[in-house]
Design a protein around this motif. Structure first.
Motif, short mmCIF file in Angstrom:
data_model
loop_
_atom_site.label_atom_id
_atom_site.label_comp_id
_atom_site.label_asym_id
_atom_site.label_seq_id
_atom_site.Cartn_x
_atom_site.Cartn_y
_atom_site.Cartn_z
N TRP A 110 -10.42 9.28 -4.40
CA TRP A 110 -9.15 9.09 -3.70
C TRP A 110 -8.04 8.60 -4.63
CZ3 TRP A 110 -12.60 5.87 -0.09
CH2 TRP A 110 -13.41 6.74 0.66
N GLY A 111 -8.41 8.02 -5.76
CA GLY A 111 -7.40 7.62 -6.74
C GLY A 111 -6.47 6.52 -6.28
N ARG A 112 -6.97 5.62 -5.42
CA ARG A 112 -6.11 4.53 -4.94
C ARG A 112 -6.01 3.43 -5.99
NH1 ARG A 112 -5.53 4.63 0.61
NH2 ARG A 112 -3.92 3.08 0.24
N PRO A 113 -4.82 2.87 -6.21
CA PRO A 113 -4.66 1.79 -7.19
C PRO A 113 -5.27 0.48 -6.69
CG PRO A 113 -2.60 2.16 -6.02
CD PRO A 113 -3.54 3.23 -5.57
N ARG A 114 -5.58 -0.41 -7.62
CA ARG A 114 -6.23 -1.69 -7.29
C ARG A 114 -5.38 -2.51 -6.32
NH1 ARG A 114 -9.69 -5.50 -9.62
NH2 ARG A 114 -9.68 -7.30 -8.24
N ARG A 115 -4.06 -2.41 -6.40
CA ARG A 115 -3.23 -3.21 -5.50
C ARG A 115 -3.49 -2.85 -4.03
NH1 ARG A 115 0.28 0.45 -7.91
NH2 ARG A 115 1.31 1.91 -6.49
N ASP A 116 -3.90 -1.60 -3.78
CA ASP A 116 -4.21 -1.20 -2.40
C ASP A 116 -5.47 -1.87 -1.90
OD1 ASP A 116 -1.97 0.37 -2.46
OD2 ASP A 116 -3.00 2.29 -2.39
N PHE A 117 -6.43 -2.13 -2.80
CA PHE A 117 -7.64 -2.85 -2.40
C PHE A 117 -7.26 -4.24 -1.89
CE2 PHE A 117 -10.34 -0.66 -5.95
CZ PHE A 117 -9.98 0.59 -5.46
N ASP A 118 -6.44 -4.93 -2.69
CA ASP A 118 -6.04 -6.28 -2.33
C ASP A 118 -5.26 -6.31 -1.02
OD1 ASP A 118 -7.18 -7.47 -4.63
OD2 ASP A 118 -5.42 -6.94 -5.82
N ALA A 119 -4.38 -5.31 -0.83
CA ALA A 119 -3.57 -5.25 0.38
C ALA A 119 -4.45 -5.05 1.61
CB ALA A 119 -2.54 -4.14 0.28
N MET A 158 0.84 -1.20 0.00
CA MET A 158 0.00 0.00 0.00
C MET A 158 0.87 1.24 0.00
SD MET A 158 -3.19 -0.75 2.52
CE MET A 158 -3.78 0.90 2.21
N SER A 159 0.30 2.38 -0.39
CA SER A 159 1.02 3.62 -0.35
C SER A 159 1.20 4.08 1.09
CB SER A 159 0.29 4.71 -1.15
OG SER A 159 -1.02 4.86 -0.71
N THR A 160 2.08 5.05 1.30
CA THR A 160 2.39 5.50 2.65
C THR A 160 1.19 6.18 3.28
OG1 THR A 160 4.67 5.87 1.97
CG2 THR A 160 3.95 6.93 4.00
N PRO A 161 0.83 5.83 4.53
CA PRO A 161 -0.30 6.47 5.20
C PRO A 161 -0.07 7.96 5.38
CG PRO A 161 0.33 4.45 6.33
CD PRO A 161 1.40 4.74 5.33
N ASN A 162 -1.15 8.66 5.68
CA ASN A 162 -1.10 10.10 5.91
C ASN A 162 -0.09 10.42 7.01
OD1 ASN A 162 -1.70 12.82 6.48
ND2 ASN A 162 -3.79 12.53 5.76
N THR A 163 0.93 11.22 6.68
CA THR A 163 1.97 11.54 7.66
C THR A 163 1.91 12.99 8.11
OG1 THR A 163 3.53 11.97 5.86
CG2 THR A 163 3.54 9.76 6.83
N LYS A 164 0.91 13.73 7.69
CA LYS A 164 0.75 15.10 8.16
C LYS A 164 0.32 15.09 9.62
CE LYS A 164 1.40 17.07 4.09
NZ LYS A 164 2.52 17.98 3.80
N LEU A 184 -15.12 -1.57 -2.56
CA LEU A 184 -13.97 -0.70 -2.37
C LEU A 184 -13.75 0.19 -3.59
CD1 LEU A 184 -11.36 -3.05 -0.64
CD2 LEU A 184 -12.96 -1.45 0.43
N ASP A 185 -13.93 -0.37 -4.76
CA ASP A 185 -13.78 0.41 -5.99
C ASP A 185 -14.80 1.53 -6.05
OD1 ASP A 185 -12.54 0.83 -8.61
OD2 ASP A 185 -14.47 0.18 -9.41
N PHE A 186 -16.04 1.24 -5.66
CA PHE A 186 -17.09 2.27 -5.65
C PHE A 186 -16.74 3.39 -4.68
CE2 PHE A 186 -21.07 4.04 -3.99
CZ PHE A 186 -21.67 4.45 -5.17
N ALA A 187 -16.30 3.02 -3.47
CA ALA A 187 -15.92 4.04 -2.48
C ALA A 187 -14.76 4.88 -3.00
CB ALA A 187 -15.53 3.36 -1.16
#
Length: 218
Positions: free
Chosen positions: A113-122, A1-7, A104-107
């Motif tokens: 949010w533009g999250r890639p499909r690999r993040d759904f699987d993760a 997955m991509s890096t979580p929100n770090t702000k 997940l794709d619908f959300a």
């Protein structure tokens, strides 16, 4: 997955009050939470725990007071809070005729949010739903549906996660898995619960109910 929100995020509640007719839910609730901190909202059924969660989420307008959200010290407009808030609640429904991945794709599409499909699987793997993403949600158990709600909430990498009775449908293994995932994310966590063990996971506590009126500082 991509890096979580770090702000760095800060959530401030100032003088929050709410009544339904003559019934007071809370008065003068004032507190501040920052990234990495947590709050348990506790009290008997009907005491206003869910109402407090909804006010923080901006779903219900308080009678008095306000909720403020800052990101790296900069105020976030109230109409933009939803971009930073994740919510798991009994009121949120899944699309049962769709698969877990389709939910997940619908959300992802609706939220932009533009999250890639690999993040759904993760995420499905993290919540013990690996290999079940192509199954219809109608065929999921109640615990699986709840874990899918968590996956959908974390898909947006929220800075603030609001949980309303989050593990009521989960068995011991499912609950442990959920908390392992949630605790790995840098965010503000607010839990509304009747479960003492669940409440003990939070660093601070706000008690709702007639005796306290949900008043004062947590």
């Amino acid at each position: 997955m991509s890096t979580p929100n770090t702000k760095h995020h800060a959530l401030t509640i100032r003088g929050l009050g709410k009544c339904f007719g003559v019934r007071r839910i809370c008065r003068d609730v004032t507190l501040e939470l920052a990234t990495g901190q947590s709050l348990a909202i506790v009290g008997p059924n009907g005491s206003g725990k869910s109402t407090m969660i909804k006010m923080i989420a901006g779903l219900i307008r308080p009678d008095t007071g306000r909720v403020e959200h800052r990101r790296d010290g900069i105020a976030v407009r109230s109409d933009g809070w939803h971009r930073h808030l994740g919510l798991v609640s009994p009121d949120l429904a899944l699309y049962e005729e769709l698969t877990g991945l389709e939910n997940l794709d619908f959300a992802n599409e609706v939220g932009g949010w533009g999250r890639p499909r690999r993040d759904f699987d993760a995420l499905l793997d993290e919540f013990g739903l690996g290999g079940r993403g192509h199954d219809r949600v109608a065929d999921y158990s109640s615990g699986m549906k709840q874990r899918l709600k968590f996956a959908a909430a974390l898909l947006k990498e929220p800075a603030v996660l609001l949980l309303d009775e989050p593990t009521i449908t989960l068995d011991e293994e499912g609950s442990a898995r959920v908390w392992a995932v949630v605790s790995s994310r840098p965010m503000i966590l607010i839990i509304a619960t009747n479960d003492p063990q669940e409440a003990s996971r939070a660093g601070r506590r706000l008690t709702m109910g007639e005796a306290s009126g949900g008043s004062g500082r947590a």
